[in-house]
Design a protein around this motif. Structure first.
Motif, PDB file in Angstrom:
ATOM      1  N   GLY A 174       0.795  -1.217   0.000  1.00 59.32           N
ATOM      2  CA  GLY A 174       0.000   0.000   0.000  1.00 59.32           C
ATOM      3  C   GLY A 174       0.825   1.264   0.000  1.00 59.32           C
ATOM      4  O   GLY A 174       0.340   2.336  -0.365  1.00 59.32           O
ATOM      5  N   ARG A 175       2.104   1.177   0.408  1.00 64.44           N
ATOM      6  CA  ARG A 175       2.962   2.370   0.399  1.00 64.44           C
ATOM      7  C   ARG A 175       3.592   2.542  -0.977  1.00 64.44           C
ATOM      8  O   ARG A 175       4.073   1.583  -1.575  1.00 64.44           O
ATOM      9  CB  ARG A 175       4.063   2.251   1.453  1.00 64.44           C
ATOM     10  N   ILE A 176       3.613   3.769  -1.465  1.00 67.28           N
ATOM     11  CA  ILE A 176       4.226   4.060  -2.754  1.00 67.28           C
ATOM     12  C   ILE A 176       5.741   4.110  -2.585  1.00 67.28           C
ATOM     13  O   ILE A 176       6.271   4.836  -1.735  1.00 67.28           O
ATOM     14  CB  ILE A 176       3.714   5.395  -3.321  1.00 67.28           C
ATOM     15  N   VAL A 177       6.450   3.320  -3.385  1.00 66.08           N
ATOM     16  CA  VAL A 177       7.912   3.295  -3.368  1.00 66.08           C
ATOM     17  C   VAL A 177       8.386   4.004  -4.632  1.00 66.08           C
ATOM     18  O   VAL A 177       8.040   3.615  -5.742  1.00 66.08           O
ATOM     19  CB  VAL A 177       8.448   1.851  -3.309  1.00 66.08           C
ATOM     20  N   SER A 178       9.183   5.037  -4.462  1.00 69.29           N
ATOM     21  CA  SER A 178       9.582   5.873  -5.593  1.00 69.29           C
ATOM     22  C   SER A 178      10.702   5.238  -6.411  1.00 69.29           C
ATOM     23  O   SER A 178      11.394   4.318  -5.952  1.00 69.29           O
ATOM     24  CB  SER A 178      10.055   7.243  -5.088  1.00 69.29           C
ATOM     25  N   ARG A 179      10.894   5.756  -7.618  1.00 72.42           N
ATOM     26  CA  ARG A 179      12.002   5.313  -8.472  1.00 72.42           C
ATOM     27  C   ARG A 179      13.333   5.527  -7.770  1.00 72.42           C
ATOM     28  O   ARG A 179      14.197   4.646  -7.769  1.00 72.42           O
ATOM     29  CB  ARG A 179      11.971   6.090  -9.797  1.00 72.42           C
ATOM     30  N   THR A 180      13.498   6.690  -7.159  1.00 73.38           N
ATOM     31  CA  THR A 180      14.761   6.997  -6.483  1.00 73.38           C
ATOM     32  C   THR A 180      15.057   5.987  -5.384  1.00 73.38           C
ATOM     33  O   THR A 180      16.186   5.501  -5.245  1.00 73.38           O
ATOM     34  CB  THR A 180      14.713   8.419  -5.894  1.00 73.38           C
ATOM     35  N   GLU A 181      14.044   5.645  -4.594  1.00 75.07           N
ATOM     36  CA  GLU A 181      14.236   4.697  -3.499  1.00 75.07           C
ATOM     37  C   GLU A 181      14.628   3.321  -4.030  1.00 75.07           C
ATOM     38  O   GLU A 181      15.552   2.679  -3.499  1.00 75.07           O
ATOM     39  CB  GLU A 181      12.954   4.592  -2.672  1.00 75.07           C
ATOM     40  N   LEU A 182      13.965   2.866  -5.071  1.00 73.70           N
ATOM     41  CA  LEU A 182      14.293   1.555  -5.638  1.00 73.70           C
ATOM     42  C   LEU A 182      15.688   1.542  -6.263  1.00 73.70           C
ATOM     43  O   LEU A 182      16.430   0.569  -6.108  1.00 73.70           O
ATOM     44  CB  LEU A 182      13.247   1.157  -6.677  1.00 73.70           C
ATOM     45  N   GLU A 183      16.052   2.610  -6.940  1.00 72.68           N
ATOM     46  CA  GLU A 183      17.380   2.662  -7.553  1.00 72.68           C
ATOM     47  C   GLU A 183      18.476   2.656  -6.493  1.00 72.68           C
ATOM     48  O   GLU A 183      19.539   2.047  -6.692  1.00 72.68           O
ATOM     49  CB  GLU A 183      17.495   3.903  -8.438  1.00 72.68           C
ATOM     50  N   GLN A 184      18.219   3.278  -5.341  1.00 76.05           N
ATOM     51  CA  GLN A 184      19.210   3.256  -4.266  1.00 76.05           C
ATOM     52  C   GLN A 184      19.341   1.869  -3.653  1.00 76.05           C
ATOM     53  O   GLN A 184      20.421   1.493  -3.179  1.00 76.05           O
ATOM     54  CB  GLN A 184      18.818   4.277  -3.189  1.00 76.05           C
ATOM     55  N   ILE A 185      18.242   1.113  -3.656  1.00 75.14           N
ATOM     56  CA  ILE A 185      18.292  -0.257  -3.146  1.00 75.14           C
ATOM     57  C   ILE A 185      19.038  -1.169  -4.107  1.00 75.14           C
ATOM     58  O   ILE A 185      19.876  -1.980  -3.704  1.00 75.14           O
ATOM     59  CB  ILE A 185      16.860  -0.786  -2.908  1.00 75.14           C
ATOM     60  N   LEU A 186      18.759  -1.029  -5.396  1.00 73.64           N
ATOM     61  CA  LEU A 186      19.332  -1.925  -6.397  1.00 73.64           C
ATOM     62  C   LEU A 186      20.768  -1.565  -6.759  1.00 73.64           C
ATOM     63  O   LEU A 186      21.586  -2.454  -7.034  1.00 73.64           O
ATOM     64  CB  LEU A 186      18.467  -1.922  -7.666  1.00 73.64           C
ATOM     65  N   TRP A 187      21.071  -0.260  -6.785  1.00 75.45           N
ATOM     66  CA  TRP A 187      22.415   0.178  -7.190  1.00 75.45           C
ATOM     67  C   TRP A 187      22.922   1.219  -6.196  1.00 75.45           C
ATOM     68  O   TRP A 187      23.011   2.414  -6.519  1.00 75.45           O
ATOM     69  CB  TRP A 187      22.357   0.777  -8.596  1.00 75.45           C
ATOM     70  N   PRO A 188      23.270   0.798  -4.974  1.00 70.16           N
ATOM     71  CA  PRO A 188      23.645   1.766  -3.933  1.00 70.16           C
ATOM     72  C   PRO A 188      24.948   2.511  -4.224  1.00 70.16           C
ATOM     73  O   PRO A 188      25.141   3.618  -3.723  1.00 70.16           O
ATOM     74  CB  PRO A 188      23.784   0.885  -2.680  1.00 70.16           C
ATOM     75  N   ASP A 189      25.829   1.923  -5.037  1.00 70.11           N
ATOM     76  CA  ASP A 189      27.147   2.524  -5.243  1.00 70.11           C
ATOM     77  C   ASP A 189      27.407   2.926  -6.690  1.00 70.11           C
ATOM     78  O   ASP A 189      28.563   3.173  -7.065  1.00 70.11           O
ATOM     79  CB  ASP A 189      28.255   1.547  -4.789  1.00 70.11           C
ATOM     80  N   GLU A 190      26.351   2.984  -7.507  1.00 67.37           N
ATOM     81  CA  GLU A 190      26.548   3.345  -8.903  1.00 67.37           C
ATOM     82  C   GLU A 190      25.298   4.007  -9.462  1.00 67.37           C
ATOM     83  O   GLU A 190      24.230   3.943  -8.860  1.00 67.37           O
ATOM     84  CB  GLU A 190      26.891   2.112  -9.733  1.00 67.37           C
ATOM     85  N   THR A 191      25.466   4.658 -10.589  1.00 68.46           N
ATOM     86  CA  THR A 191      24.334   5.283 -11.264  1.00 68.46           C
ATOM     87  C   THR A 191      23.840   4.346 -12.355  1.00 68.46           C
ATOM     88  O   THR A 191      24.582   4.031 -13.283  1.00 68.46           O
ATOM     89  CB  THR A 191      24.742   6.632 -11.890  1.00 68.46           C
ATOM     90  N   PRO A 192      22.596   3.876 -12.267  1.00 69.27           N
ATOM     91  CA  PRO A 192      22.097   2.905 -13.247  1.00 69.27           C
ATOM     92  C   PRO A 192      21.760   3.573 -14.575  1.00 69.27           C
ATOM     93  O   PRO A 192      21.570   4.796 -14.652  1.00 69.27           O
ATOM     94  CB  PRO A 192      20.836   2.365 -12.580  1.00 69.27           C
ATOM     95  N   ALA A 193      21.676   2.766 -15.606  1.00 70.27           N
ATOM     96  CA  ALA A 193      21.197   3.249 -16.902  1.00 70.27           C
ATOM     97  C   ALA A 193      19.748   3.700 -16.756  1.00 70.27           C
ATOM     98  O   ALA A 193      19.020   3.237 -15.874  1.00 70.27           O
ATOM     99  CB  ALA A 193      21.309   2.145 -17.942  1.00 70.27           C
ATOM    100  N   SER A 194      19.325   4.601 -17.612  1.00 71.06           N
ATOM    101  CA  SER A 194      18.010   5.227 -17.470  1.00 71.06           C
ATOM    102  C   SER A 194      16.864   4.223 -17.526  1.00 71.06           C
ATOM    103  O   SER A 194      15.820   4.425 -16.904  1.00 71.06           O
ATOM    104  CB  SER A 194      17.813   6.288 -18.545  1.00 71.06           C
TER     105      SER A 194
END
Length: 236
Positions: A174-194
């Motif tokens: 029920g809680r909205i998880v943002s793109r930024t939050e998910l990208e930080q979880i998946l790629w904490p030490d790098e910038t992912p492709a768009s």
């Protein structure tokens, strides 16, 4: 302000004065309370938000407490600790409550301090039993220790990134998880492709949909959330 990890508790009680007294008492004791004044409000609340504890009256308007408890345990498959708080003192009512999955049963009248003590005890027992938690959202379960995802009795195979997304969404349905939050979880030490997140989200959505689960929602411009899909009515 309550502590960041303060336990949340849903108070299901149609007596407004009593509900508000419970709210104030529990809030003062460090809980984060919410109120549902009838059974339909309670079902809607537990369908869209995870609570750490539930205080449940039985004699509710619209839908009774037994139906709420049955929905929580049978239809949602949630193990949220439930304290029944009711004027009903008959042993048969207690038998029904515990058989439906209640964790504690307190009759009215009661002490506000005792309710708080009982809830703290339920929370301790719940925490001890969830060392290796299983996340649940309706028919979907995710055992974190084994990384096993099941829809009913069918195991779903997902790659690691999709599992990480699923965990983030299922921890608080029920809680909205943002793109930024998910990208930080998946790629904490790098910038992912768009389009990297979009690709992993597609795999997750496709796998869930292929097995009949439609609870993964996209909210344009906001993010994603996991909800409990409504039960499909049998065809006539």
């Amino acid at each position: 302000m309550p502590p960041r990890n303060a336990p949340t508790v849903l108070i299901v009680e149609d007596d407004a004065a009593l509900a508000e007294n419970l709210f104030s008492s529990l809030e003062a004791d460090g809980f984060v309370p919410d109120i549902a004044y009838d059974g339909c409000m309670a079902i809607e609340a537990i369908d869209h938000q995870r609570f750490d504890l539930i205080v449940l009256d039985i004699g509710l308007p619209r839908v009774d407490g037994w139906t709420v408890l049955r929905h929580l345990r049978t239809e949602l498959g949630l193990s949220t600790p439930v304290l029944i708080l009711t004027a009903r003192q008959e042993i048969e009512d207690k038998r029904i409550g515990f058989n439906l999955g209640a964790d504690d049963y307190q009759t009215k009248p009661f002490s506000l301090e005792e309710i708080s003590l009982r809830l703290h005890a339920l929370l301790r027992r719940s925490s001890a039993s969830q060392a290796d938690p299983i996340l649940r959202c309706g028919r979907l379960t995710y055992a974190l220790a084994t990384q096993q995802v099941c829809l009913d009795d069918t195991e779903l195979r997902l790659p690691r990134k999709s599992l990480q997304i699923l965990e983030a969404l299922m921890r608080q349905p029920g809680r909205i998880v943002s793109r930024t939050e998910l990208e930080q979880i998946l790629w904490p030490d790098e910038t992912p492709a768009s389009d990297a997140l979009r690709s992993h989200m597609h795999v997750l959505r496709k796998t869930l949909a292929a097995h009949g689960f439609e609870g993964l929602e996209t909210l344009s411009g906001s993010g994603w959330k996991m909800t409990v899909p409504p039960l499909r009515q049998p065809e006539a």
